[in-house]
Design a protein around this motif. Structure first.
Motif, PDB file in Angstrom:
ATOM      1  N   SER A  31       0.778  -1.058  -0.025  1.00 36.69           N
ATOM      2  CA  SER A  31      -0.190  -0.045   0.004  1.00 36.69           C
ATOM      3  C   SER A  31       0.819   1.340   0.021  1.00 36.69           C
ATOM      4  CB  SER A  31      -0.926   0.075   1.309  1.00 36.69           C
ATOM      5  OG  SER A  31      -0.218   0.095   2.349  1.00 36.69           O
ATOM      6  N   LEU A  32       0.264   2.058  -0.650  1.00 37.38           N
ATOM      7  CA  LEU A  32       1.090   3.443  -0.661  1.00 37.38           C
ATOM      8  C   LEU A  32       0.202   4.740  -0.685  1.00 37.38           C
ATOM      9  CD1 LEU A  32       3.920   4.988  -1.750  1.00 37.38           C
ATOM     10  CD2 LEU A  32       2.770   4.733  -4.069  1.00 37.38           C
ATOM     11  N   PHE A  33       0.598   5.719   0.019  1.00 37.39           N
ATOM     12  CA  PHE A  33      -0.004   6.940   0.177  1.00 37.39           C
ATOM     13  C   PHE A  33       0.942   8.008   0.281  1.00 37.39           C
ATOM     14  CE2 PHE A  33      -2.032  10.353   2.575  1.00 37.39           C
ATOM     15  CZ  PHE A  33      -2.981  10.788   1.638  1.00 37.39           C
ATOM     16  N   VAL A  34       0.757   8.997  -0.859  1.00 39.86           N
ATOM     17  CA  VAL A  34       1.596  10.082  -1.239  1.00 39.86           C
ATOM     18  C   VAL A  34       0.941  11.230  -1.202  1.00 39.86           C
ATOM     19  CG1 VAL A  34       3.294  10.996  -2.829  1.00 39.86           C
ATOM     20  CG2 VAL A  34       3.201   8.585  -2.469  1.00 39.86           C
ATOM     21  N   LEU A  94      -1.276  17.236  -4.028  1.00 40.06           N
ATOM     22  CA  LEU A  94      -1.649  16.052  -4.919  1.00 40.06           C
ATOM     23  C   LEU A  94      -1.677  14.784  -3.970  1.00 40.06           C
ATOM     24  CD1 LEU A  94       0.572  16.314  -8.362  1.00 40.06           C
ATOM     25  CD2 LEU A  94      -2.009  16.662  -7.879  1.00 40.06           C
ATOM     26  N   HIS A  95      -2.776  14.052  -4.123  1.00 43.62           N
ATOM     27  CA  HIS A  95      -2.754  12.631  -3.175  1.00 43.62           C
ATOM     28  C   HIS A  95      -3.070  11.312  -4.192  1.00 43.62           C
ATOM     29  CE1 HIS A  95      -4.641  16.096  -1.028  1.00 43.62           C
ATOM     30  NE2 HIS A  95      -4.012  15.393  -0.040  1.00 43.62           N
ATOM     31  N   ILE A  96      -2.047  10.439  -3.639  1.00 45.23           N
ATOM     32  CA  ILE A  96      -2.111   9.159  -4.674  1.00 45.23           C
ATOM     33  C   ILE A  96      -2.234   8.205  -3.554  1.00 45.23           C
ATOM     34  CG2 ILE A  96      -0.713   7.597  -5.932  1.00 45.23           C
ATOM     35  CD1 ILE A  96       0.728   9.777  -7.180  1.00 45.23           C
ATOM     36  N   SER A  99      -4.701 -11.130  -8.740  1.00 44.51           N
ATOM     37  CA  SER A  99      -4.208 -10.154  -7.742  1.00 44.51           C
ATOM     38  C   SER A  99      -5.053  -9.013  -7.775  1.00 44.51           C
ATOM     39  CB  SER A  99      -2.672  -9.497  -8.349  1.00 44.51           C
ATOM     40  OG  SER A  99      -1.927 -10.771  -8.118  1.00 44.51           O
ATOM     41  N   TYR A 100      -5.086  -8.228  -6.829  1.00 48.91           N
ATOM     42  CA  TYR A 100      -5.883  -6.881  -6.479  1.00 48.91           C
ATOM     43  C   TYR A 100      -5.007  -5.996  -6.693  1.00 48.91           C
ATOM     44  CZ  TYR A 100      -9.022  -3.401  -4.536  1.00 48.91           C
ATOM     45  OH  TYR A 100     -10.009  -2.303  -4.463  1.00 48.91           O
ATOM     46  N   PHE A 101      -5.386  -4.719  -7.579  1.00 48.90           N
ATOM     47  CA  PHE A 101      -4.702  -3.454  -7.794  1.00 48.90           C
ATOM     48  C   PHE A 101      -5.557  -2.360  -7.940  1.00 48.90           C
ATOM     49  CE2 PHE A 101      -2.618  -0.606 -10.689  1.00 48.90           C
ATOM     50  CZ  PHE A 101      -1.696  -0.040  -9.697  1.00 48.90           C
ATOM     51  N   ARG A 102      -5.094  -1.233  -7.213  1.00 43.41           N
ATOM     52  CA  ARG A 102      -5.938  -0.036  -7.230  1.00 43.41           C
ATOM     53  C   ARG A 102      -5.022   1.172  -7.382  1.00 43.41           C
ATOM     54  NH1 ARG A 102     -11.291   0.871  -7.500  1.00 43.41           N
ATOM     55  NH2 ARG A 102     -10.975   3.012  -7.055  1.00 43.41           N
ATOM     56  N   PHE A 103      -5.322   2.312  -8.164  1.00 42.27           N
ATOM     57  CA  PHE A 103      -4.520   3.375  -8.170  1.00 42.27           C
ATOM     58  C   PHE A 103      -5.549   4.665  -8.102  1.00 42.27           C
ATOM     59  CE2 PHE A 103      -2.011   6.936  -9.689  1.00 42.27           C
ATOM     60  CZ  PHE A 103      -0.855   6.524  -9.294  1.00 42.27           C
ATOM     61  N   ASP A 104      -5.537   5.243  -7.093  1.00 43.64           N
ATOM     62  CA  ASP A 104      -6.400   6.247  -6.987  1.00 43.64           C
ATOM     63  C   ASP A 104      -5.715   7.919  -6.958  1.00 43.64           C
ATOM     64  OD1 ASP A 104      -8.606   4.494  -6.959  1.00 43.64           O
ATOM     65  OD2 ASP A 104      -8.495   4.041  -4.755  1.00 43.64           O
ATOM     66  N   LEU A 105      -6.208   8.700  -7.526  1.00 42.02           N
ATOM     67  CA  LEU A 105      -5.511   9.756  -7.602  1.00 42.02           C
ATOM     68  C   LEU A 105      -6.347  11.045  -7.358  1.00 42.02           C
ATOM     69  CD1 LEU A 105      -3.098  11.828  -8.457  1.00 42.02           C
ATOM     70  CD2 LEU A 105      -3.659  11.718 -10.958  1.00 42.02           C
ATOM     71  N   GLY A 106      -6.017  12.271  -6.463  1.00 39.90           N
ATOM     72  CA  GLY A 106      -6.734  13.151  -6.302  1.00 39.90           C
ATOM     73  C   GLY A 106      -5.898  14.567  -6.259  1.00 39.90           C
ATOM     74  N   GLU A 112     -11.165  13.576  -8.125  1.00 44.02           N
ATOM     75  CA  GLU A 112     -10.305  12.454  -7.758  1.00 44.02           C
ATOM     76  C   GLU A 112     -10.826  11.650  -9.139  1.00 44.02           C
ATOM     77  OE1 GLU A 112     -11.420  12.157  -3.050  1.00 44.02           O
ATOM     78  OE2 GLU A 112     -12.599  11.362  -4.500  1.00 44.02           O
ATOM     79  N   VAL A 113      -9.831  10.883  -9.381  1.00 39.34           N
ATOM     80  CA  VAL A 113      -9.910   9.708 -10.461  1.00 39.34           C
ATOM     81  C   VAL A 113      -9.801   8.461  -9.695  1.00 39.34           C
ATOM     82  CG1 VAL A 113      -9.257   8.907 -12.632  1.00 39.34           C
ATOM     83  CG2 VAL A 113      -9.178  11.401 -12.231  1.00 39.34           C
TER      84      VAL A 113
END
Length: 826
Positions: free
Chosen positions: A695-698, A710-712, A751-758, A780-781
């Motif tokens: 998991s990643l939060f930037v 920006l939020h990822i 596998s499960y994968f999501r990439f959310d961008l705001g 948000e996308v």
């Protein structure tokens, strides 16, 4: 056309406001030192209370970060020291200096217990700032969904706020608000019906996640605890309001005279757009709303009363029309499953909660808390849906293009599902907690009494039309469950704990006792945690203990065979599953790079497990102590600030969890065949065996304009096990073969994968009494790469010559979604 107006309008607001807002920032700087030595304290936390601005001090104790102009409350803290608080006035384009001198909390180790807070360094503990969570790009503003990026947590369904912690099931997590336990709904099946989590992030001052080694005051679950503390309403009125294309909310708080304060919050979510993009087409009508309130009243200088109330009303209605799923390997191994539906599904629940907390200060070194609460749920689940499913083999046309594929029908089924289910749950709880300090000791003791009642009405049936082995078409009842059952019982608990500091070592031993009247079982749970501070930058942590999970509604219901009672095990002859856990950790702060590293390794041994299967997010139990298991793994997290005041982190977890079924006492062929399908006494993966989790939060500012943020948010998890079907040659209903579960957990989901961008634009609208009135406008996308994640498999039967084979059809989650959100803080 309306969907296009949102991003266009938001873009215009951003463009018009950019030049106005670029000059409203100032800077806060200073140094944090030890009161006794005068030395700088590296790694101390400097935080603006009620906001996400803040930083950690450098090697010499210095710090600096940018912050909008205004009047701000500041809190400076470090483990082993008394917190420092002050208020600063930051001017536009200027640097405001605030130096903090921290006094060591000698003889006040009990602050951990007396204040009800966990040490930031404690093993398995994550402190979560709800204001950071609200910046995460997510379908709905939900604090519980924000936990999914924390240490040890895995999730593979964005429709649900449920999660797994270090190999535990979705039902092995406890949730608290201000020490009151709250519960998730019982009958949700795919996450669509869940809606909003019960913890309101706008009311919350802090959340603490215990992923292992949690204190003895928490009991009844095996995996984790999420404890939320609602902020004390005080001072002048303040609040926040937000609205998006998916949800909306309002929160306000303030003082009522000198002795009282009140806070309330309203939320509503109507995420039709989010559901409508799924492969299952139909008329979606989700409607989720709740209201929560807090009233604080200072009765005297030594006594205060807090009243907490909550009401949630969630409804989900779906009229499915059709679904078409194409899968396989292009161009020669492509298949399509097409389904046409008639009917409607309606689900919902109402949750009510009320609690009173009386806090009494008994001198300078002792305190008492007494709680009483009631929690009720009223859930219903109704559907009458007929589906005709066709399986096609796709074949390239000889004269067509490479993408032009014929449909060749290979099989067809007709199925009807009926249900009219409901369950009412009522839980009364009374609790007392007592804290005291004596020298280097901080002690806690407590008791709890709980009465619980479930009134369950189940009436569901599945029929299907198929062919007998002789080729005759016939309609039969494949599954039928009918039960009207009341379950009532009570539980009592008691615990004692002592935290003692011996030089650099902090030890916290404790023991908990629980008695469950239903099965007349008394369990003891000894636990021990330790923190050793090698230096101000490095700590070693460890914990070990025994945890029990008393079986209640979910575990006792089981998964009955057709024609049998849904509660045929309500005889009290079932034990609480037990987990013996140990976890060790390392925390290190790199002062030169302002990065914090956490590394933890853990092992769990399970006994008397009640095995379960996961159908989407619904956990279905066997209702018997039929297995044992283990979980082992390691978690790593690196946290830091890419820009001042904006924390980012990356987390990786490695997990192995397996189970082994006990040899059955019965010797009939059907029981033995089922035992062999479950591994025959060998170790096999548990349903939550997700080997890799990332998991990643930037958070970052746009270069040249720090009014833009920006939020990822990224989630990745390797596939979890699932069980395919198998034909039972010896069982049939009206000459139609019955198909049971095959080899347990022998295959895995993708596998499960999501990439959310705001992207958020901060706009200062006005300045009210020295505090800025701000508008946060966000685009948000969600699922940026339009990843086709699968949450489960459904199975379609077909013939291949004289053999029956099964095709796994993925149940897919949501595609790419655009969301626009506006928030005003006042």
């Amino acid at each position: 056309m309306r969907a296009l107006l949102w991003p266009v309008a938001a873009a215009l607001v951003f463009a018009l406001a950019a030049p106005v807002d670029a000059q409203v920032w100032g800077e806060l700087a200073g140094r944090v030192t030890d009161a006794a030595t005068g030395d700088g304290i590296p790694g101390a936390t400097v935080l603006i209370e009620g906001n996400s601005f803040g930083t950690n001090t450098a090697t010499d104790g210095s710090y600096s970060f940018r912050i909008p102009e205004g009047t701000w409350p500041v809190r400076v803290s470090f483990v082993g020291y008394r917190p420092f608080r002050d208020t600063v006035v930051v001017s536009r384009g200027a640097t405001t200096r605030l130096d903090a001198v921290l006094e060591e909390a000698v003889g006040e180790l009990g602050d951990v217990a007396v204040e009800g807070e966990a040490e930031p360094e404690a093993v398995g503990v994550s402190r979560i700032d709800p204001r950071v969570v609200r910046d995460m790009p997510m379908p709905m503003a939900d604090a519980m969904r924000g936990v999914k990026t924390e240490l040890g947590v895995t999730s593979s369904n964005e429709l649900s706020n449920s999660y797994s912690v270090r190999g535990g099931s979705y039902d092995e997590n406890q949730f608290f608000i201000d020490g009151f336990e709250i519960y998730r709904p019982l009958r949700i099946s795919q996450g669509e019906q869940e809606g909003l989590g019960l913890i309101n992030g706008d009311l919350t001052s802090r959340m603490t996640l215990f992923a292992g080694g949690f204190p003895v005051r928490y009991g009844g679950k095996l995996a984790s605890v999420l404890d939320a503390t609602y902020a004390a309403p005080e001072g002048r009125p303040s609040g926040t309001a937000y609205a998006s294309t998916l949800d909306a909310g309002l929160q306000a708080a303030g003082a009522l005279g000198d002795r009282a304060g009140v806070a309330f919050a309203l939320r509503s979510a109507r995420p039709q757009r989010f559901f409508a993009g799924q492969e299952l087409e139909g008329a979606y009508d989700p409607n989720f709303s709740d209201a929560q309130g807090v009233l604080d009243w200072r009765l005297s200088s030594a006594h205060s009363l807090r009243a907490l109330g909550l009401y949630a009303r969630h409804r989900f209605r779906l009229a499915p029309r059709q679904q078409e799923t194409t899968f396989g390997i292009y161009p020669n191994l492509v298949q399509t499953v097409a389904s046409d539906f008639e009917g409607i599904e309606e689900d919902g629940y109402d949750i009510g909660f009320g609690g009173l907390l009386l806090t009494s200060q008994l001198g300078e070194s002792a305190r008492a808390e007494h709680r009483v609460s009631v929690f009720t749920t009223d859930e219903f689940e109704t559907y009458d849906v007929t589906s005709r499913t066709s399986l096609y083999r796709r074949q390239q046309r000889p004269e067509g293009s490479q993408a032009d594929l014929d449909r060749l029908l290979e099989g067809q089924t007709l199925q009807q599902d009926l249900a009219n289910n409901s369950i009412q749950q009522t839980i009364w709880t009374a609790q007392g907690r007592y804290f005291g300090r004596l020298g280097a000791h901080g002690a806690e003791a407590g008791w709890q009494a709980r009465a619980l009642r479930f009134d369950d009405l189940i009436n569901e049936k599945t029929t299907f039309t198929g062919q007998t082995d002789g080729g005759v078409q016939r309609t039969v009842t494949a599954d039928s469950v009918a039960a009207d059952t009341t379950f009532a019982s009570w539980q009592v608990s008691g615990w004692v704990e002592d935290a003692v500091r011996i030089g650099r070592l902090t030890l916290t031993p404790g023991v908990r006792a629980d008695y469950f009247a239903y099965n007349e079982e008394l369990t003891l749970s000894p636990r021990l945690s330790a923190v050793y501070r090698l230096s101000p930058q490095t700590s070693l942590t460890a914990a070990a203990g025994i945890y029990h999970q008393a079986p209640t509604y979910r575990e006792l219901r089981g998964d009955p065979d057709p024609g049998t009672s849904a509660f045929n095990t309500l005889d009290g002859d079932i034990a609480s599953p037990r987990a013996t856990q140990a976890v060790v950790g390392l925390d290190h702060f790199f002062t030169s790079r302002r990065l914090a590293l956490r590394a933890e390794a853990y092992v769990k041994k399970y006994d008397d497990l009640i095995s379960y299967d996961v159908n989407n997010v619904r956990v279905v139990y066997s209702a018997e102590n039929d297995s044992e298991g283990y979980a082992a793994g390691a978690d790593f997290q690196l946290r830091g600030e890419l820009v001042p005041g904006r924390e980012s982190w990356i987390t990786y977890g490695l997990l192995f969890t397996k189970e082994r079924f006990y040899t059955p006492e019965a010797t009939d062929e059907q029981t033995l065949a089922r035992f062999e399908a479950r591994g025959g006494g060998d170790w096999i993966p548990r349903p939550t065996d997700r080997r890799h989790n990332l998991s990643l939060f930037v958070q970052d500012y746009v270069p040249g304009d720090d009014t833009w943020t920006l939020h990822i948010r990224t989630l990745y998890g390797s596939g979890i096990p699932t069980t395919p079907p198998a034909r039972d040659q010896d069982r049939s209903i009206d000459a139609i073969s019955v198909f049971d579960e095959g080899q347990r957990n022998v295959i895995r989901l993708p596998s499960y994968f999501r990439f959310d961008l705001g992207a958020t634009k901060r706009l200062q609208l006005a300045n009210l009494a020295g505090s800025p009135l701000e508008l946060l406008a966000t685009i948000e996308v969600l699922n940026v790469f339009d990843q086709t994640n699968a949450v489960a498999y459904s199975w379609v039967e077909q013939f291949s010559g004289d053999r029956r084979i099964y095709t796994a059809v993925p149940t897919r989650l949501t595609p790419r979604t655009l969301n626009v959100r506006f928030r005003v803080d006042f």
